[in-house]
Design an enzyme around this catalytic site. Structure first.
Site, mmCIF file in Angstrom:
data_model
loop_
_atom_site.group_PDB
_atom_site.id
_atom_site.type_symbol
_atom_site.label_atom_id
_atom_site.label_comp_id
_atom_site.label_asym_id
_atom_site.label_seq_id
_atom_site.Cartn_x
_atom_site.Cartn_y
_atom_site.Cartn_z
ATOM 1 N N ASN A 19 1.145 5.902 -6.331
ATOM 2 C CA ASN A 19 0.236 6.296 -5.031
ATOM 3 C C ASN A 19 0.837 5.538 -4.154
ATOM 4 O OD1 ASN A 19 -1.335 7.181 -3.092
ATOM 5 N ND2 ASN A 19 -3.304 6.878 -4.809
ATOM 6 N N TRP A 20 1.773 5.736 -3.075
ATOM 7 C CA TRP A 20 1.865 4.908 -2.399
ATOM 8 C C TRP A 20 0.999 4.934 -1.056
ATOM 9 C CZ3 TRP A 20 8.348 5.707 -1.090
ATOM 10 C CH2 TRP A 20 8.667 5.826 -1.920
ATOM 11 N N LYS A 21 -0.663 5.863 -1.269
ATOM 12 C CA LYS A 21 -1.026 5.943 0.058
ATOM 13 C C LYS A 21 -0.743 5.922 1.393
ATOM 14 C CE LYS A 21 -4.132 2.861 -3.434
ATOM 15 N NZ LYS A 21 -5.392 2.764 -3.572
ATOM 16 N N HIS A 107 -9.342 11.401 -4.271
ATOM 17 C CA HIS A 107 -9.494 10.220 -4.782
ATOM 18 C C HIS A 107 -10.869 9.792 -3.696
ATOM 19 C CE1 HIS A 107 -7.617 6.126 -3.901
ATOM 20 N NE2 HIS A 107 -6.371 6.486 -5.111
ATOM 21 N N GLU A 162 -10.937 5.631 -12.668
ATOM 22 C CA GLU A 162 -10.838 5.193 -11.331
ATOM 23 C C GLU A 162 -11.993 3.971 -11.247
ATOM 24 O OE1 GLU A 162 -6.507 4.937 -9.405
ATOM 25 O OE2 GLU A 162 -8.052 5.785 -8.182
ATOM 26 N N GLY A 168 -8.037 -1.057 -5.139
ATOM 27 C CA GLY A 168 -7.723 -1.400 -4.372
ATOM 28 C C GLY A 168 -8.509 -3.510 -4.473
ATOM 29 N N SER A 199 -6.023 -1.241 -9.695
ATOM 30 C CA SER A 199 -6.025 -2.762 -9.471
ATOM 31 C C SER A 199 -4.732 -3.070 -11.061
ATOM 32 C CB SER A 199 -7.046 -3.731 -9.744
ATOM 33 O OG SER A 199 -7.149 -4.130 -8.846
ATOM 34 N N GLY A 220 -1.297 1.941 -7.409
ATOM 35 C CA GLY A 220 -1.678 2.329 -5.988
ATOM 36 C C GLY A 220 -0.862 0.419 -5.434
HETATM 37 P P1 PGA Z 1 -4.686 -0.230 -6.816
HETATM 38 O O1 PGA Z 1 -4.893 1.365 -6.316
HETATM 39 O O2 PGA Z 1 -3.395 0.368 -7.840
HETATM 40 O O3 PGA Z 1 -4.130 -1.043 -5.558
HETATM 41 O O4 PGA Z 1 -6.115 -0.611 -7.221
HETATM 42 C C1 PGA Z 1 -4.806 2.747 -7.335
HETATM 43 C C2 PGA Z 1 -5.371 3.743 -7.017
HETATM 44 O O5 PGA Z 1 -6.333 3.440 -5.724
HETATM 45 O O6 PGA Z 1 -5.044 5.066 -7.392
#
Ligand code: PGA
Length: 236
Positions: A19-21, A107, A162, A168, A199, A220
Site C-alpha cells: 500500500n503506497w498510500k 483503512h 491491522e 505506521g 509495521s 505500508g
Molecule cells: P505500515 O502500514 O506497514 O507502514 O505500518 C500498514 C498499512 O497501513 O496498511
C-alpha cells in the site's frame, strides 16, 4: 466447482499487498517498477503480489506491468461510495475496474483522518462487490466486521487485521496476539482470507506468515522501497 477451485487457488498463494498510500510521483513509480523488474520473475510463483498505488498512478503502473509482463496485480486504495455522477473528487467502481482488481477499504487512516465510519465502509464494500472487484477490508478490531451483513455473507472479502498500535509505528503486533485475533475472525468468517498488517518488515514477516491461517500481509512503509519490498517477498 469453479468456486472451490477459486478458493483453493486463493488459499495456495500468499498475498503480499503493498500500500503506497499518498506517496510517489510517476517518475518514482517507474523507478520502483524498474528495480523490481530485474528480480521478480523467479520469485513470485507461490506469492500473489498486489500493489496499491495512488489513483494518479494506476494507469501508468498498469501499462508498465503489461508491457513488461510483471507478475503483479493492481489494487486501488479507496472507492467512491456512490455510482458515477456529480460527486467531485470521487473515483467510482466502473473507473477503478479499468485498472485494478482489488480495492482497499476501511483503512484506519481513512477512519481516523477522514472520519470514515462503518456505514460508509459498507457502502464502499457494496460498490466493490457490485463491480466485481475484490475488497481488502481493513479492520483494527473484530467489532468492525460484526455490524456488516455484507461482510459476513460475502465469500470474496479479504480481511486485513491491522491493530492501530502497529500501523505506521514501527511496532508490529506480537504474533501471539495477531494469532488470537485471527482465530476470532476465523470463528466468525471461516471462509475469509485474512492478512496481517502493521509495521511488517523483511525481518518480522516470517513470524506472521508462519501463523497457520494467515494468508499474507498488507505492507505500508516498507513497500515504498523496492529493495525492502523484494526482501519481504523473498522472506514471506
Ligand atoms: P505500515 O502500514 O506497514 O507502514 O505500518 C500498514 C498499512 O497501513 O496498511
Amino acid at each position: 466447482m469453479v468456486i472451490l477451485a477459486n478458493i483453493i487457488y486463493h488459499m495456495s498463494k500468499k498475498f503480499i499487498v503493498g500500500n503506497w498510500k499518498s506517496n510517489k510521483t510517476k517518475q518514482e513509480a517507474i523507478k520502483w517498477l524498474q528495480y523490481l523488474t530485474s528480480n521478480i520473475y523467479n520469485l513470485s510463483s507461490d506469492k500473489k503480489i498486489v500493489i496499491c498505488p495512488p489513483f494518479t498512478l494506476l494507469s501508468d503502473v498498469k501499462s508498465y506491468i503489461i508491457d513488461n509482463k510483471l507478475p503483479l496485480r493492481l489494487g486501488a486504495q479507496d472507492i467512491s461510495p456512490f455510482e458515477e455522477g456529480s460527486y467531485t473528487g470521487e473515483v467510482n467502481g466502473i473507473q477503478i475496474k479499468e485498472f485494478a482488481d482489488y480495492v482497499i477499504i476501511g483503512h484506519s487512516e481513512r477512519r481516523q483522518y477522514l472520519n470514515e465510519e462503518d456505514k460508509t465502509v459498507n457502502k464502499k464494500l457494496e460498490m466493490v462487490l457490485k463491480y466485481g472487484l475484490t475488497p481488502i477490508l481493513c479492520i483494527s478490531n473484530v467489532e468492525q466486521i460484526q455490524n456488516s451483513e455484507l461482510i459476513i455473507q460475502n465469500s470474496k472479502t479479504i480481511i486485513a487485521f491491522e491493530p492501530l498500535s502497529a500501523v505506521g509505528t514501527g511496532l508490529p503486533d506480537s504474533p501471539e496476539h495477531a494469532k488470537s485475533i485471527l482465530l476470532t475472525i476465523k470463528n466468525k468468517l471461516n471462509h475469509a482470507l485474512i492478512l496481517y498488517g502493521g509495521s511488517v518488515s523483511p525481518d518480522n514477516i516470517k513470524s506472521f506468515t508462519n501463523i497457520r491461517g494467515f494468508s499474507g500481509v498488507l505492507v505500508g512503509k516498507e513497500s515504498l522501497d523496492p529493495s525492502e519490498f523484494l526482501k519481504i517477498i523473498i522472506n514471506a
